[in-house]
Design a protein around this motif. Structure first.
Motif, PDB file in Angstrom:
ATOM      1  N   GLY A 106       0.779  -1.240   0.000  1.00 56.58           N
ATOM      2  CA  GLY A 106       0.000   0.000   0.000  1.00 56.58           C
ATOM      3  C   GLY A 106       0.812   1.291   0.000  1.00 56.58           C
ATOM      4  O   GLY A 106       1.951   1.322   0.471  1.00 56.58           O
ATOM      5  N   HIS A 107       0.218   2.363  -0.524  1.00 55.22           N
ATOM      6  CA  HIS A 107       0.887   3.665  -0.626  1.00 55.22           C
ATOM      7  C   HIS A 107       1.412   4.195   0.698  1.00 55.22           C
ATOM      8  O   HIS A 107       2.383   4.926   0.731  1.00 55.22           O
ATOM      9  N   VAL A 108       0.742   3.836   1.799  1.00 54.68           N
ATOM     10  CA  VAL A 108       1.166   4.387   3.092  1.00 54.68           C
ATOM     11  C   VAL A 108       2.574   3.911   3.470  1.00 54.68           C
ATOM     12  O   VAL A 108       3.201   4.483   4.356  1.00 54.68           O
ATOM     13  N   GLU A 112       8.611   4.491   3.895  1.00 56.44           N
ATOM     14  CA  GLU A 112       9.214   3.505   4.786  1.00 56.44           C
ATOM     15  C   GLU A 112       9.942   2.397   4.007  1.00 56.44           C
ATOM     16  O   GLU A 112      11.071   2.023   4.338  1.00 56.44           O
ATOM     17  N   ASP A 113       9.303   1.893   2.946  1.00 56.84           N
ATOM     18  CA  ASP A 113       9.916   0.806   2.186  1.00 56.84           C
ATOM     19  C   ASP A 113      11.147   1.281   1.408  1.00 56.84           C
ATOM     20  O   ASP A 113      12.089   0.521   1.208  1.00 56.84           O
ATOM     21  N   LEU A 114      11.145   2.530   0.989  1.00 54.54           N
ATOM     22  CA  LEU A 114      12.335   3.066   0.318  1.00 54.54           C
ATOM     23  C   LEU A 114      13.477   3.171   1.324  1.00 54.54           C
ATOM     24  O   LEU A 114      14.610   2.779   1.058  1.00 54.54           O
ATOM     25  N   VAL A 206      -3.445  10.498 -12.754  1.00 53.16           N
ATOM     26  CA  VAL A 206      -2.941  10.614 -11.374  1.00 53.16           C
ATOM     27  C   VAL A 206      -2.114   9.369 -11.000  1.00 53.16           C
ATOM     28  O   VAL A 206      -1.153   9.473 -10.235  1.00 53.16           O
ATOM     29  N   CYS A 207      -2.468   8.227 -11.572  1.00 55.65           N
ATOM     30  CA  CYS A 207      -1.702   7.008 -11.288  1.00 55.65           C
ATOM     31  C   CYS A 207      -0.484   6.905 -12.208  1.00 55.65           C
ATOM     32  O   CYS A 207       0.604   6.514 -11.782  1.00 55.65           O
ATOM     33  N   ALA A 208      -0.692   7.261 -13.486  1.00 52.84           N
ATOM     34  CA  ALA A 208       0.365   7.131 -14.492  1.00 52.84           C
ATOM     35  C   ALA A 208       1.580   7.993 -14.156  1.00 52.84           C
ATOM     36  O   ALA A 208       2.686   7.716 -14.609  1.00 52.84           O
ATOM     37  N   GLN A 209       1.393   9.029 -13.344  1.00 49.65           N
ATOM     38  CA  GLN A 209       2.549   9.874 -12.995  1.00 49.65           C
ATOM     39  C   GLN A 209       3.602   9.073 -12.217  1.00 49.65           C
ATOM     40  O   GLN A 209       4.754   9.481 -12.162  1.00 49.65           O
ATOM     41  N   CYS A 210       3.223   7.940 -11.641  1.00 47.66           N
ATOM     42  CA  CYS A 210       4.200   7.100 -10.928  1.00 47.66           C
ATOM     43  C   CYS A 210       4.296   5.679 -11.485  1.00 47.66           C
ATOM     44  O   CYS A 210       5.380   5.110 -11.504  1.00 47.66           O
ATOM     45  N   HIS A 211       3.170   5.095 -11.884  1.00 48.41           N
ATOM     46  CA  HIS A 211       3.177   3.686 -12.301  1.00 48.41           C
ATOM     47  C   HIS A 211       3.595   3.551 -13.755  1.00 48.41           C
ATOM     48  O   HIS A 211       2.834   3.079 -14.590  1.00 48.41           O
ATOM     49  N   SER A 212       4.821   3.999 -14.058  1.00 48.04           N
ATOM     50  CA  SER A 212       5.322   4.038 -15.423  1.00 48.04           C
ATOM     51  C   SER A 212       6.812   3.716 -15.464  1.00 48.04           C
ATOM     52  O   SER A 212       7.510   3.845 -14.461  1.00 48.04           O
TER      53      SER A 212
HETATM   54  C1  HEC Z   1       3.523   9.226  -5.994  1.00 53.68           C
HETATM   55  C2  HEC Z   1       3.538   8.050  -6.782  1.00 53.68           C
HETATM   56  C3  HEC Z   1       2.317   7.173  -6.873  1.00 53.68           C
HETATM   57  C4  HEC Z   1       1.046   7.529  -7.297  1.00 53.68           C
HETATM   58  C5  HEC Z   1       0.540   8.899  -7.680  1.00 53.68           C
HETATM   59  C6  HEC Z   1       0.280   6.316  -7.315  1.00 53.68           C
HETATM   60  N1  HEC Z   1       1.056   5.263  -6.882  1.00 53.68           N
HETATM   61 FE1  HEC Z   1       0.459   3.362  -6.582  1.00 53.68          FE
HETATM   62  N2  HEC Z   1       2.227   2.905  -5.712  1.00 53.68           N
HETATM   63  C7  HEC Z   1       3.315   3.753  -5.640  1.00 53.68           C
HETATM   64  C8  HEC Z   1       4.387   3.105  -4.903  1.00 53.68           C
HETATM   65  C9  HEC Z   1       5.767   3.669  -4.629  1.00 53.68           C
HETATM   66  C10 HEC Z   1       3.883   1.837  -4.499  1.00 53.68           C
HETATM   67  C11 HEC Z   1       4.611   0.767  -3.686  1.00 53.68           C
HETATM   68  C12 HEC Z   1       4.627   1.129  -2.225  1.00 53.68           C
HETATM   69  C13 HEC Z   1       5.389   0.103  -1.382  1.00 53.68           C
HETATM   70  O1  HEC Z   1       5.467  -1.068  -1.752  1.00 53.68           O
HETATM   71  O2  HEC Z   1       5.918   0.519  -0.345  1.00 53.68           O
HETATM   72  C14 HEC Z   1       2.527   1.753  -5.027  1.00 53.68           C
HETATM   73  C15 HEC Z   1       1.670   0.659  -4.840  1.00 53.68           C
HETATM   74  C16 HEC Z   1       0.447   0.512  -5.483  1.00 53.68           C
HETATM   75  C17 HEC Z   1      -0.386  -0.675  -5.445  1.00 53.68           C
HETATM   76  C18 HEC Z   1      -0.108  -1.951  -4.665  1.00 53.68           C
HETATM   77  C19 HEC Z   1      -0.994  -2.006  -3.463  1.00 53.68           C
HETATM   78  C20 HEC Z   1      -1.057  -3.359  -2.823  1.00 53.68           C
HETATM   79  O3  HEC Z   1      -1.930  -3.544  -1.952  1.00 53.68           O
HETATM   80  O4  HEC Z   1      -0.253  -4.241  -3.172  1.00 53.68           O
HETATM   81  C21 HEC Z   1      -1.472  -0.425  -6.246  1.00 53.68           C
HETATM   82  C22 HEC Z   1      -2.621  -1.360  -6.551  1.00 53.68           C
HETATM   83  C23 HEC Z   1      -1.332   0.915  -6.765  1.00 53.68           C
HETATM   84  N3  HEC Z   1      -0.171   1.461  -6.264  1.00 53.68           N
HETATM   85  C24 HEC Z   1      -2.222   1.513  -7.637  1.00 53.68           C
HETATM   86  C25 HEC Z   1      -2.258   2.881  -7.884  1.00 53.68           C
HETATM   87  C26 HEC Z   1      -3.349   3.568  -8.538  1.00 53.68           C
HETATM   88  C27 HEC Z   1      -4.578   2.891  -9.108  1.00 53.68           C
HETATM   89  C28 HEC Z   1      -3.037   4.897  -8.525  1.00 53.68           C
HETATM   90  C29 HEC Z   1      -3.892   6.050  -9.022  1.00 53.68           C
HETATM   91  C30 HEC Z   1      -5.243   6.150  -8.475  1.00 53.68           C
HETATM   92  C31 HEC Z   1      -1.743   5.045  -7.905  1.00 53.68           C
HETATM   93  N4  HEC Z   1      -1.309   3.792  -7.511  1.00 53.68           N
HETATM   94  C32 HEC Z   1      -1.038   6.224  -7.735  1.00 53.68           C
HETATM   95  C33 HEC Z   1       3.395   5.030  -6.157  1.00 53.68           C
HETATM   96  C34 HEC Z   1       2.307   5.754  -6.607  1.00 53.68           C
END
Ligand code: HEC
Ligand code: HEC
Ligand code: HEC
Ligand code: HEC
Length: 426
Positions: A106-108, A112-114, A206-212
């Motif tokens: 999860g994002h929270v 910490e994970d970094l 909003v997601c693509a700014q990081c998940h790329s």
């Molecule tokens: C600022 C960058 C950032 C943004 C914006 C972001 N993510 Fe992420 N996301 C991450 C990072 C980094 C992790 C991994 C965190 C970790 O493992 O500690 C993650 C993890 C996840 C996970 C894994 C969660 C799990 O339970 O395994 C999902 C699903 C996900 N993101 C979906 C999304 C979606 C959908 C959006 C847009 C609505 C989004 N993310 C926006 C950076 C981002």
């Protein structure tokens, strides 16, 4: 006064009250549009936002939960990916991903994970903070891309919060926004004006700014997305072949001596060309479904595997029922994993074959160079799937084709290595 006159006066009175009310409303309108926002810009603490938006915050907090995915892939337990894919040790030999490569959660946990990752050390640069926290907005404001070359430790110390509300929302209007400068620049180069993006597009951006996928520009450490030729694995490979910004490789493989690329979570690129991406479905449609509590409808901010919320995530569009949906996802993922694992093992064999060829006296250097190019490409095709987070679901047909290419290229690399060593393969 007759009844008629009384009625007229009464009507007149009502009209006067009504129109003076309208006049007052019109008069105050400009002031109303600059309504004071309860959350100041630059507030990165989700708990402060949570006081104003409790339903969204409550669901956001659920990202602290850790649980495996029902299909056995993905999930939010931070296990080492090498448990299921030992080929990771060979294919990433000589670089940090062979030491520590955990499943995302999860994002929270992002900061910490970094902080605890074995992939970082005292020499790590600020560029790594780009996708972990909204503080990147502040860092970029202060120093432009200069922040990317600062010591990571210095920026981590200032990053008090992981991915929080300000990453995706303008605190004043609550409109969706993107703040990662690498994403904004890449879209500009593709001719996309983000200020004209539709709400539906923003629900993906909003997601693509990081998940790329990205790379670091040598020297400056600026983060760049390799999108100038397109999102397909082949198109990004061709982009890298042209040595953009003098970027040649992520590292040299110590066995094969091939100049390697490391793919990074290309969730957006993969999704964009898939069935759902092409149909205009957004990331938020599946990962942030609508929920109800006490009669109030809200967007779930528990961003995780949609398999935990199949009905809410998929049923607004699909009438097949959750059993069919989960069976489909499981089947796609099982078949993808089978082919991905095979491709990974074949790439590992290719590194070994090239190492042996390189140790052979009088090796044919031209053929050896060809083998190295083939293993570089084979591994890219395997890694672009392996580093993607949905195990084939986001774009099943492209994933299968890419893995077919990875397998074929790995075999060609082995043949080429044998030929270089003087072993007649055919
Ligand atoms: C600022 C960058 C950032 C943004 C914006 C972001 N993510 Fe992420 N996301 C991450 C990072 C980094 C992790 C991994 C965190 C970790 O493992 O500690 C993650 C993890 C996840 C996970 C894994 C969660 C799990 O339970 O395994 C999902 C699903 C996900 N993101 C979906 C999304 C979606 C959908 C959006 C847009 C609505 C989004 N993310 C926006 C950076 C981002
Ligand atoms: C049509 C629905 C759908 C859309 C649209 C979609 N996803 Fe997914 N996503 C899934 C499914 C299903 C999985 C597999 C979950 C699992 O394995 O538990 C998944 C997995 C993921 C994961 C890994 C989750 C984990 O458990 O580790 C991430 C990260 C992710 N998606 C991000 C995105 C991003 C970013 C977008 C948009 C660019 C997106 N997804 C669009 C359905 C979707
Ligand atoms: C990864 C991106 C992301 C983050 C982080 C995020 N949101 Fe959202 N939020 C969204 C998306 C996407 C929507 C849906 C917007 C739409 O469809 O117009 C949304 C909608 C909302 C809405 C509108 C009402 C609703 O439920 O649809 C509120 C209020 C909101 N978010 C509050 C928050 C709060 C509070 C936080 C922090 C605890 C937060 N958001 C964090 C992406 C995000
Ligand atoms: C916003 C609408 C929407 C949502 C939400 C959605 N889908 Fe789809 N899905 C589509 C469309 C459109 C297609 C294209 C074919 C069709 O009409 O069935 C599709 C096709 C599929 C297919 C066929 C496979 C393929 O690649 O062609 C599967 C499987 C699928 N969806 C599963 C899911 C699952 C699982 C979820 C939830 C996690 C989900 N979908 C959520 C709209 C949606």
């Amino acid at each position: 006064m007759s009844n008629m006159q009384k009625t007229l006066i009464a009507l007149l009175g009502v009209a006067v009250i009504f129109f003076s009310f309208v006049a007052v409303r019109v008069g105050v309108k400009p002031a109303a549009t600059v309504k004071a926002s309860p959350i100041p810009a630059g507030e990165y603490d989700a708990a402060v936002w949570g006081k104003v938006y409790p339903l969204q915050y409550e669901s956001y907090r659920r990202m602290a939960e850790v649980a495996p995915s029902p299909t056995g892939y993905g999930g939010s337990v931070n296990v080492q990916k090498s448990d299921m894919q030992p080929e990771i040790f060979t294919n990433f030999k000589g670089m940090p991903f062979s030491k520590d490569y955990t499943e995302d959660r999860g994002h929270v946990y992002a900061v910490e994970d970094l902080l605890h990752s074995k992939r970082i050390g005292p020499a790590s640069k600020g560029a790594c903070i780009t996708c972990k926290t909204p503080y990147v907005e502040q860092f970029y404001k202060e120093a432009g891309w200069g922040y990317a070359n600062k010591p990571l430790g210095e920026l981590l110390e200032r990053s008090k919060h992981p991915v929080t509300c300000a990453q995706c929302h303008d605190s004043e209007t609550m409109n969706l926004r993107v703040i990662n400068p690498a994403f904004i620049e890449a879209q500009e180069r593709r001719g996309i004006d983000l200020s004209k993006a539709t709400r539906e597009e923003m629900r993906t951006y909003v997601c693509a700014q990081c998940h790329s996928e990205y790379y670091f520009e040598p020297g400056s450490m600026r983060v760049v997305f390799p999108w100038d030729k397109g999102f397909k694995p082949e198109e990004m490979y061709t982009y890298y072949a042209e040595k953009p910004n003098n970027f040649l490789q992520d590292w040299e493989h110590p066995d094969s001596k091939a100049p390697m690329l490391k793919a990074q979570h290309p969730d957006y690129e993969t999704f964009a060309n898939g069935t759902h991406g092409k149909a205009g479905v957004s990331c938020a449609d599946c990962h942030m479904p609508y929920m109800r509590k006490d009669g109030q409808k809200y967007t779930s901010h528990f961003i995780t595997s949609p398999l935990k919320t199949l009905d809410a995530s998929c049923s607004p569009c699909h009438s097949q029922g959750t059993e069919w949906l989960s069976e489909r996802v499981k089947t796609i993922q099982d078949q993808t994993f089978l082919l991905q694992h095979t491709a990974g093992l074949n790439v590992a064999k290719a590194h070994e074959a090239i190492r042996k060829a390189g140790d052979t006296p009088n090796v044919n250097q031209a053929e050896l160079a060809k083998a190295r190019e083939l293993v570089r490409k084979a591994q890219w095709m395997w890694d672009i799937v392996s580093a993607e987070n949905s195990m084939g679901f986001h774009n099943t047909d492209q994933t299968m084709t890419t893995l077919g290419q990875a397998n074929e290229l790995a075999h060609q690399a082995i043949e080429s290595a044998n030929l270089a060593a003087g072993i007649n393969v055919l």
